[in-house]
Design a protein around this motif. Structure first.
Motif, PDB file in Angstrom:
ATOM      1  N   VAL A  65       0.895  -1.250  -0.049  1.00 48.28           N
ATOM      2  CA  VAL A  65      -0.090   0.179   0.040  1.00 48.28           C
ATOM      3  C   VAL A  65       0.847   1.236  -0.195  1.00 48.28           C
ATOM      4  O   VAL A  65       1.752   1.269   0.596  1.00 48.28           O
ATOM      5  CB  VAL A  65      -0.910  -0.121   1.281  1.00 48.28           C
ATOM      6  CG1 VAL A  65      -1.921  -1.119   1.263  1.00 48.28           C
ATOM      7  CG2 VAL A  65      -0.153  -0.165   2.681  1.00 48.28           C
ATOM      8  N   PHE A  66       0.486   2.353  -0.741  1.00 52.90           N
ATOM      9  CA  PHE A  66       1.025   3.519  -0.759  1.00 52.90           C
ATOM     10  C   PHE A  66       0.331   4.328   0.393  1.00 52.90           C
ATOM     11  O   PHE A  66      -0.801   4.172   0.605  1.00 52.90           O
ATOM     12  CB  PHE A  66       0.967   4.363  -1.932  1.00 52.90           C
ATOM     13  CG  PHE A  66       1.548   3.683  -3.150  1.00 52.90           C
ATOM     14  CD1 PHE A  66       2.980   4.348  -3.090  1.00 52.90           C
ATOM     15  CD2 PHE A  66       1.354   3.117  -3.992  1.00 52.90           C
ATOM     16  CE1 PHE A  66       3.675   3.911  -4.347  1.00 52.90           C
ATOM     17  CE2 PHE A  66       1.982   2.303  -5.179  1.00 52.90           C
ATOM     18  CZ  PHE A  66       3.307   3.011  -5.237  1.00 52.90           C
ATOM     19  N   ARG A  67       1.145   5.376   0.894  1.00 54.43           N
ATOM     20  CA  ARG A  67       0.660   6.127   2.114  1.00 54.43           C
ATOM     21  C   ARG A  67       1.082   7.484   1.986  1.00 54.43           C
ATOM     22  O   ARG A  67       2.636   7.585   1.562  1.00 54.43           O
ATOM     23  CB  ARG A  67       0.527   5.445   3.261  1.00 54.43           C
ATOM     24  CG  ARG A  67       2.116   5.097   3.766  1.00 54.43           C
ATOM     25  CD  ARG A  67       1.979   4.502   5.261  1.00 54.43           C
ATOM     26  NE  ARG A  67       3.445   4.248   5.688  1.00 54.43           N
ATOM     27  CZ  ARG A  67       3.682   3.209   6.176  1.00 54.43           C
ATOM     28  NH1 ARG A  67       2.926   2.004   6.350  1.00 54.43           N
ATOM     29  NH2 ARG A  67       5.093   2.861   6.515  1.00 54.43           N
ATOM     30  N   PRO A  68       0.467   8.433   2.537  1.00 48.47           N
ATOM     31  CA  PRO A  68       1.314   9.794   2.340  1.00 48.47           C
ATOM     32  C   PRO A  68       2.417   9.614   3.472  1.00 48.47           C
ATOM     33  O   PRO A  68       2.420   9.053   4.282  1.00 48.47           O
ATOM     34  CB  PRO A  68       0.251  10.995   2.870  1.00 48.47           C
ATOM     35  CG  PRO A  68      -0.945  10.287   2.664  1.00 48.47           C
ATOM     36  CD  PRO A  68      -0.754   8.600   2.740  1.00 48.47           C
ATOM     37  N   PHE A  81       5.098  16.654  -2.579  1.00 48.21           N
ATOM     38  CA  PHE A  81       4.681  15.614  -1.253  1.00 48.21           C
ATOM     39  C   PHE A  81       5.633  14.264  -1.096  1.00 48.21           C
ATOM     40  O   PHE A  81       6.010  13.919  -2.376  1.00 48.21           O
ATOM     41  CB  PHE A  81       3.055  15.402  -1.683  1.00 48.21           C
ATOM     42  CG  PHE A  81       3.053  14.728  -2.797  1.00 48.21           C
ATOM     43  CD1 PHE A  81       2.722  13.373  -2.788  1.00 48.21           C
ATOM     44  CD2 PHE A  81       2.723  15.499  -3.818  1.00 48.21           C
ATOM     45  CE1 PHE A  81       2.311  12.753  -4.127  1.00 48.21           C
ATOM     46  CE2 PHE A  81       2.350  15.037  -5.106  1.00 48.21           C
ATOM     47  CZ  PHE A  81       2.158  13.634  -5.157  1.00 48.21           C
ATOM     48  N   THR A  82       5.569  13.874  -0.020  1.00 45.74           N
ATOM     49  CA  THR A  82       6.386  12.839   0.046  1.00 45.74           C
ATOM     50  C   THR A  82       5.228  11.459   0.296  1.00 45.74           C
ATOM     51  O   THR A  82       4.137  11.683   0.567  1.00 45.74           O
ATOM     52  CB  THR A  82       7.164  12.664   1.394  1.00 45.74           C
ATOM     53  OG1 THR A  82       6.286  12.855   2.393  1.00 45.74           O
ATOM     54  CG2 THR A  82       8.288  13.885   1.236  1.00 45.74           C
ATOM     55  N   TRP A  83       5.901  10.271   0.017  1.00 50.73           N
ATOM     56  CA  TRP A  83       4.873   9.214   0.207  1.00 50.73           C
ATOM     57  C   TRP A  83       5.830   7.868   0.398  1.00 50.73           C
ATOM     58  O   TRP A  83       7.158   7.885   0.441  1.00 50.73           O
ATOM     59  CB  TRP A  83       4.178   8.605  -1.379  1.00 50.73           C
ATOM     60  CG  TRP A  83       5.077   8.743  -2.423  1.00 50.73           C
ATOM     61  CD1 TRP A  83       5.509   9.855  -3.250  1.00 50.73           C
ATOM     62  CD2 TRP A  83       6.004   7.611  -2.874  1.00 50.73           C
ATOM     63  NE1 TRP A  83       6.301   9.451  -4.260  1.00 50.73           N
ATOM     64  CE2 TRP A  83       6.924   8.053  -3.913  1.00 50.73           C
ATOM     65  CE3 TRP A  83       6.214   6.468  -2.414  1.00 50.73           C
ATOM     66  CZ2 TRP A  83       7.792   7.275  -4.369  1.00 50.73           C
ATOM     67  CZ3 TRP A  83       7.027   5.499  -3.053  1.00 50.73           C
ATOM     68  CH2 TRP A  83       7.790   5.925  -4.225  1.00 50.73           C
ATOM     69  N   GLY A  97       9.663   7.978  -1.200  1.00 50.39           N
ATOM     70  CA  GLY A  97       9.899   9.012  -2.238  1.00 50.39           C
ATOM     71  C   GLY A  97       9.147  10.071  -2.181  1.00 50.39           C
ATOM     72  O   GLY A  97       8.619  10.399  -1.322  1.00 50.39           O
ATOM     73  N   PHE A  98       9.388  11.147  -3.103  1.00 51.04           N
ATOM     74  CA  PHE A  98       8.822  12.269  -3.093  1.00 51.04           C
ATOM     75  C   PHE A  98       8.304  12.605  -4.647  1.00 51.04           C
ATOM     76  O   PHE A  98       9.003  12.148  -5.467  1.00 51.04           O
ATOM     77  CB  PHE A  98       9.230  13.407  -2.581  1.00 51.04           C
ATOM     78  CG  PHE A  98      10.391  14.283  -3.282  1.00 51.04           C
ATOM     79  CD1 PHE A  98      10.136  15.140  -4.000  1.00 51.04           C
ATOM     80  CD2 PHE A  98      11.538  13.674  -3.030  1.00 51.04           C
ATOM     81  CE1 PHE A  98      11.139  15.697  -4.747  1.00 51.04           C
ATOM     82  CE2 PHE A  98      12.884  14.135  -3.705  1.00 51.04           C
ATOM     83  CZ  PHE A  98      12.648  15.401  -4.620  1.00 51.04           C
ATOM     84  N   GLY A 114       8.674  11.949 -10.261  1.00 59.93           N
ATOM     85  CA  GLY A 114       8.848  10.991  -9.049  1.00 59.93           C
ATOM     86  C   GLY A 114      10.225  11.070  -8.806  1.00 59.93           C
ATOM     87  O   GLY A 114      11.104  10.873  -9.644  1.00 59.93           O
ATOM     88  N   PHE A 115      10.616  10.837  -7.482  1.00 59.50           N
ATOM     89  CA  PHE A 115      12.020  10.896  -7.018  1.00 59.50           C
ATOM     90  C   PHE A 115      11.916   9.455  -5.971  1.00 59.50           C
ATOM     91  O   PHE A 115      11.180   9.552  -5.101  1.00 59.50           O
ATOM     92  CB  PHE A 115      12.687  11.913  -6.349  1.00 59.50           C
ATOM     93  CG  PHE A 115      12.462  12.935  -7.382  1.00 59.50           C
ATOM     94  CD1 PHE A 115      13.911  13.263  -8.227  1.00 59.50           C
ATOM     95  CD2 PHE A 115      11.638  13.978  -7.787  1.00 59.50           C
ATOM     96  CE1 PHE A 115      14.008  14.270  -8.878  1.00 59.50           C
ATOM     97  CE2 PHE A 115      11.800  14.788  -8.742  1.00 59.50           C
ATOM     98  CZ  PHE A 115      13.068  15.161  -9.296  1.00 59.50           C
ATOM     99  N   LEU A 116      13.069   8.622  -5.903  1.00 70.42           N
ATOM    100  CA  LEU A 116      13.054   7.822  -4.982  1.00 70.42           C
ATOM    101  C   LEU A 116      14.045   8.073  -4.029  1.00 70.42           C
ATOM    102  O   LEU A 116      15.284   8.204  -4.380  1.00 70.42           O
ATOM    103  CB  LEU A 116      13.151   6.354  -5.733  1.00 70.42           C
ATOM    104  CG  LEU A 116      12.056   6.026  -6.773  1.00 70.42           C
ATOM    105  CD1 LEU A 116      12.720   4.792  -7.511  1.00 70.42           C
ATOM    106  CD2 LEU A 116      10.911   5.682  -6.199  1.00 70.42           C
ATOM    107  N   ASP A 117      13.651   7.984  -2.847  1.00 69.74           N
ATOM    108  CA  ASP A 117      14.722   8.157  -1.671  1.00 69.74           C
ATOM    109  C   ASP A 117      15.218   6.950  -0.971  1.00 69.74           C
ATOM    110  O   ASP A 117      16.158   6.998  -0.347  1.00 69.74           O
ATOM    111  CB  ASP A 117      14.065   9.147  -0.586  1.00 69.74           C
ATOM    112  CG  ASP A 117      13.711  10.455  -1.170  1.00 69.74           C
ATOM    113  OD1 ASP A 117      14.381  11.025  -2.016  1.00 69.74           O
ATOM    114  OD2 ASP A 117      12.648  11.087  -0.754  1.00 69.74           O
TER     115      ASP A 117
END
Length: 122
Positions: A65-68, A81-83, A97-98, A114-117
């Motif tokens: 699941v994705f969540r904020p 925003f980040t997720w 990511g954000f 999109g960016f992956l942290d």
């Protein structure tokens, strides 16, 4: 769509939508015609490709699941925003990511970058 927090909530919900028809309807509602989604792993141009990209991520992470991830920041026609992506609602995330979204005049998504942290090492 004038409330960016609600837009982000609906965006996250679209990434969690497992029914292909409902997912496509959400993408059609959220993205402007000709909209794009780009991250380090995907380039999706147009609503059909965006819906397919979301489906592909769900296939790669079944049941996740994705969540904020935090507060939504916005100015002019930009939203940041980040997720997080996790195996269940309360579990530790495996991907963080954000995204930075460019909105149309009517508040729809035109382009999402999109960016992956944090990514899995396997």
């Amino acid at each position: 769509m004038s409330d960016v927090s609600e837009l982000v909530t609906q965006y996250i919900a679209a990434w969690n939508e497992t029914d292909p028809a409902a997912r496509r309807a959400a993408v059609d509602r959220l993205w402007a015609e000709g909209g794009t989604y780009v991250d380090p792993l995907a380039v999706a141009e147009g609503r059909e490709a965006i819906a397919a990209t979301i489906g592909g991520v769900q296939d790669h992470f079944p049941g996740f699941v994705f969540r904020p991830g935090g507060l939504v920041d916005a100015h002019h026609n930009l939203v940041r925003f980040t997720w997080e992506l996790a195996p269940s609602a309360g579990a530790e995330s495996v991907v963080d990511g954000f995204d930075v979204a460019v909105l149309t005049e009517d508040g729809r998504l035109r382009d999402v970058h999109g960016f992956l942290d944090k990514v899995p090492t396997v």
